[in-house]
Design a protein around this motif. Structure first.
Motif, PDB file in Angstrom:
ATOM      1  N   VAL A 212      53.672 -24.926   5.363  1.00 36.11           N
ATOM      2  CA  VAL A 212      52.527 -24.308   4.696  1.00 36.11           C
ATOM      3  C   VAL A 212      51.272 -24.286   5.567  1.00 36.11           C
ATOM      4  O   VAL A 212      50.287 -23.635   5.200  1.00 36.11           O
ATOM      5  N   THR A 213      51.297 -24.964   6.695  1.00 35.66           N
ATOM      6  CA  THR A 213      50.137 -24.917   7.589  1.00 35.66           C
ATOM      7  C   THR A 213      50.152 -23.684   8.484  1.00 35.66           C
ATOM      8  O   THR A 213      49.157 -23.389   9.144  1.00 35.66           O
ATOM      9  N   THR A 230      46.439 -18.737   6.237  1.00 37.75           N
ATOM     10  CA  THR A 230      47.640 -19.574   6.203  1.00 37.75           C
ATOM     11  C   THR A 230      48.184 -19.678   4.773  1.00 37.75           C
ATOM     12  O   THR A 230      47.490 -19.358   3.800  1.00 37.75           O
ATOM     13  N   ASN A 232      48.594 -22.443   3.398  1.00 36.76           N
ATOM     14  CA  ASN A 232      47.705 -23.471   2.870  1.00 36.76           C
ATOM     15  C   ASN A 232      46.470 -22.840   2.219  1.00 36.76           C
ATOM     16  O   ASN A 232      46.050 -23.252   1.135  1.00 36.76           O
ATOM     17  N   HIS A 236      45.572 -22.910  -1.860  1.00 32.59           N
ATOM     18  CA  HIS A 236      44.300 -23.481  -2.299  1.00 32.59           C
ATOM     19  C   HIS A 236      43.323 -22.437  -2.829  1.00 32.59           C
ATOM     20  O   HIS A 236      42.159 -22.749  -3.070  1.00 32.59           O
ATOM     21  N   TYR A 370      48.944 -33.783  -1.843  1.00 31.35           N
ATOM     22  CA  TYR A 370      48.457 -32.511  -1.314  1.00 31.35           C
ATOM     23  C   TYR A 370      47.903 -31.619  -2.423  1.00 31.35           C
ATOM     24  O   TYR A 370      46.789 -31.094  -2.318  1.00 31.35           O
ATOM     25  N   THR A 375      40.203 -28.575  -2.953  1.00 29.42           N
ATOM     26  CA  THR A 375      40.047 -27.432  -2.070  1.00 29.42           C
ATOM     27  C   THR A 375      38.616 -27.359  -1.543  1.00 29.42           C
ATOM     28  O   THR A 375      37.665 -27.601  -2.297  1.00 29.42           O
ATOM     29  N   ALA A 384      45.846 -27.527  -4.878  1.00 27.93           N
ATOM     30  CA  ALA A 384      46.778 -26.471  -4.474  1.00 27.93           C
ATOM     31  C   ALA A 384      47.551 -26.008  -5.703  1.00 27.93           C
ATOM     32  O   ALA A 384      48.591 -26.562  -6.050  1.00 27.93           O
TER      33      ALA A 384
END
Length: 448
Positions: A212-213, A230, A232, A236, A370, A375, A384
């Protein structure tokens, strides 16, 4: 008299202009919402047309619609004073789908392969009834009073709670349903479905199939300034992409949910309004884009459909759960997840136990941390695809709480240090969650 008629004619003209420019464009959305809601409620939860119209569809303007159910062919049509007919079809395994005139109802379609959890275990790890357990550190009088107070008294229609479930140390310590609802009632989670969608990424990452990065794998973005977005950022709601989400008007969100054939493309086609990771903006379009990205991780549509159930929903015994699809066959990961209160509770327990379900690790423990990490620029309100209380939005509720949240007061709240999950399902945006949640948590002492 002539002056009167002139004034009357001008007023009538202005009224017609207003109706044509302000109201008429909304009719498509009104009849669309109405038909989809009736089809889902009737065919997924066996509710009568009267029950749906007096409950789910008693929203301003939506109640203008006239709905007709065809129980044999399994579809619903809705019009607003005879105008703007919309149709929603029901397909076993896929739920209800709002369709347009171009949709081919005779075309073959795939359905998810389901497997019901079968063992002799009680809730939550089996489908047998939960074992009665009494905890000495719980003030049951306060707990039961808090739960009872969350429901309307006879004749009232303000709190509009349909179901409450409280799970402590894997045991149900409180459970209550409104009239005509029970433990087997499937209830729409609306945007709680976003949290399910995010979980699919956590599972894929645990399996080493996605990172996810990394930049979002979208071909259309590779040659413009969206290339740096991304997964990510998308998870978010921090991508910077343009999007408007307001449900009292025609906007990006309503056009997507009630007009789009392929909901996964609604956000994909938007330009950047801000640099990625600099501006938080809640977007159902983003979550449906994520659903489309998930689909592209599999070689076949069947694998995509199966994955959600085999690796999550049926895996943890959420056998009542169903995520509905759009016309293109994508799961509407932003909004259309259904399940019983007990099965929504199982989803909360999965996160309470940091991805471990009865000894099997579905996603890494770090994934739970995570999704519960604020965010950037959300002021502690969002993680997320989960909401947070880190910023004290509910002032009398523990800051550690994070939760799946949906339109009209749907919530699965997770309290890690308290070993507690609270489920609320209802029909009111004005429900006092601060009072309710603090009442439940306040009924538990720290002593175990």
């Amino acid at each position: 008299m002539k002056k009167f008629f002139k004034i009357f004619a001008v007023l009538l003209f202005l009224l017609l202009v207003y109706l044509r420019t302000a109201i008429y464009p909304q009719l498509d959305l009104i009849s669309g919402f109405a038909s989809k809601s009736v089809a889902s409620g009737h065919f997924l939860d066996n509710r009568s047309l009267e029950t749906i119209q007096q409950g789910d569809n008693d929203i301003p303007k939506i109640d203008w619609a006239k709905n007709t159910i065809d129980a044999t062919e399994k579809y619903v049509t809705a019009t607003v004073y005879g105008l703007k007919e919309r149709k929603a079809i029901y397909r076993e395994g896929l739920g209800a789908t709002l369709i347009n005139d171009d949709f081919d109802v005779s075309k073959p379609y795939n359905v998810p392969k389901r497997k019901k959890l079968e063992n002799n275990l009680p809730f939550p790890y089996g489908n047998n009834e939960p074992k009665d357990t009494v905890f000495t550190n719980i003030d049951y009088k306060k707990l039961n009073a808090t739960v009872a107070n969350a429901f309307d008294k006879k004749g009232e229609k303000s709190k509009r709670t349909r179901a409450i479930l409280v799970i402590y140390k894997d045991k149900i310590i409180a459970e209550k349903y409104d009239t005509n609802f029970n433990k087997n009632s499937r209830l729409l989670g609306w945007s709680m479905t976003k949290s399910i969608t995010a979980t699919m990424f956590g599972i894929l990452q645990k399996q080493g199939k996605i990172d996810v990065t990394k930049p979002a794998p979208i071909t259309e973005w590779k040659k413009d300034n969206r290339a740096k977005i991304t997964l990510n950022d998308l998870l978010h709601m921090n991508s910077g992409l343009e999007w408007e989400e307001k449900y009292d008007k025609i906007c990006d969100a309503t056009k997507m949910l009630f007009q789009a054939e392929n909901m996964s493309r609604a956000q994909l086609e938007k330009p950047l309004a801000f640099a990625p990771n600099t501006h938080w903006n809640y977007s159902s379009g983003t979550t449906n884009l994520l659903s489309g990205i998930l689909r592209n991780q599999f070689k076949t549509h069947q694998e995509y459909l199966d994955f959600w159930y085999t690796n999550l929903l049926d895996k943890i015994g959420m056998n009542s759960a169903l995520v509905e699809t759009d016309m293109a066959g994508n799961f509407v990961g932003s909004s259309y997840g259904w399940a019983t209160a007990r099965d929504w509770g199982k989803f909360g327990l999965l996160y309470l136990h940091k991805g471990n379900w009865n000894g099997e690790q579905l996603f890494d423990e770090s994934w739970a941390n995570y999704v519960a990490t604020p965010t950037n620029t959300s002021n502690g309100r969002y993680g997320a695809q989960f909401w947070l209380n880190a910023g004290g939005h509910f002032p009398d509720v523990p800051r550690e709480m994070y939760y799946a949240s949906g339109y009209q007061g749907q919530m699965v709240a997770i309290f890690p240090s308290r070993d507690l999950v609270i489920v609320h399902l209802g029909l009111s945006e004005k429900f006092d969650f601060n009072r309710f949640l603090s009442g439940v948590t306040g009924s538990l002492s720290k002593k175990n």
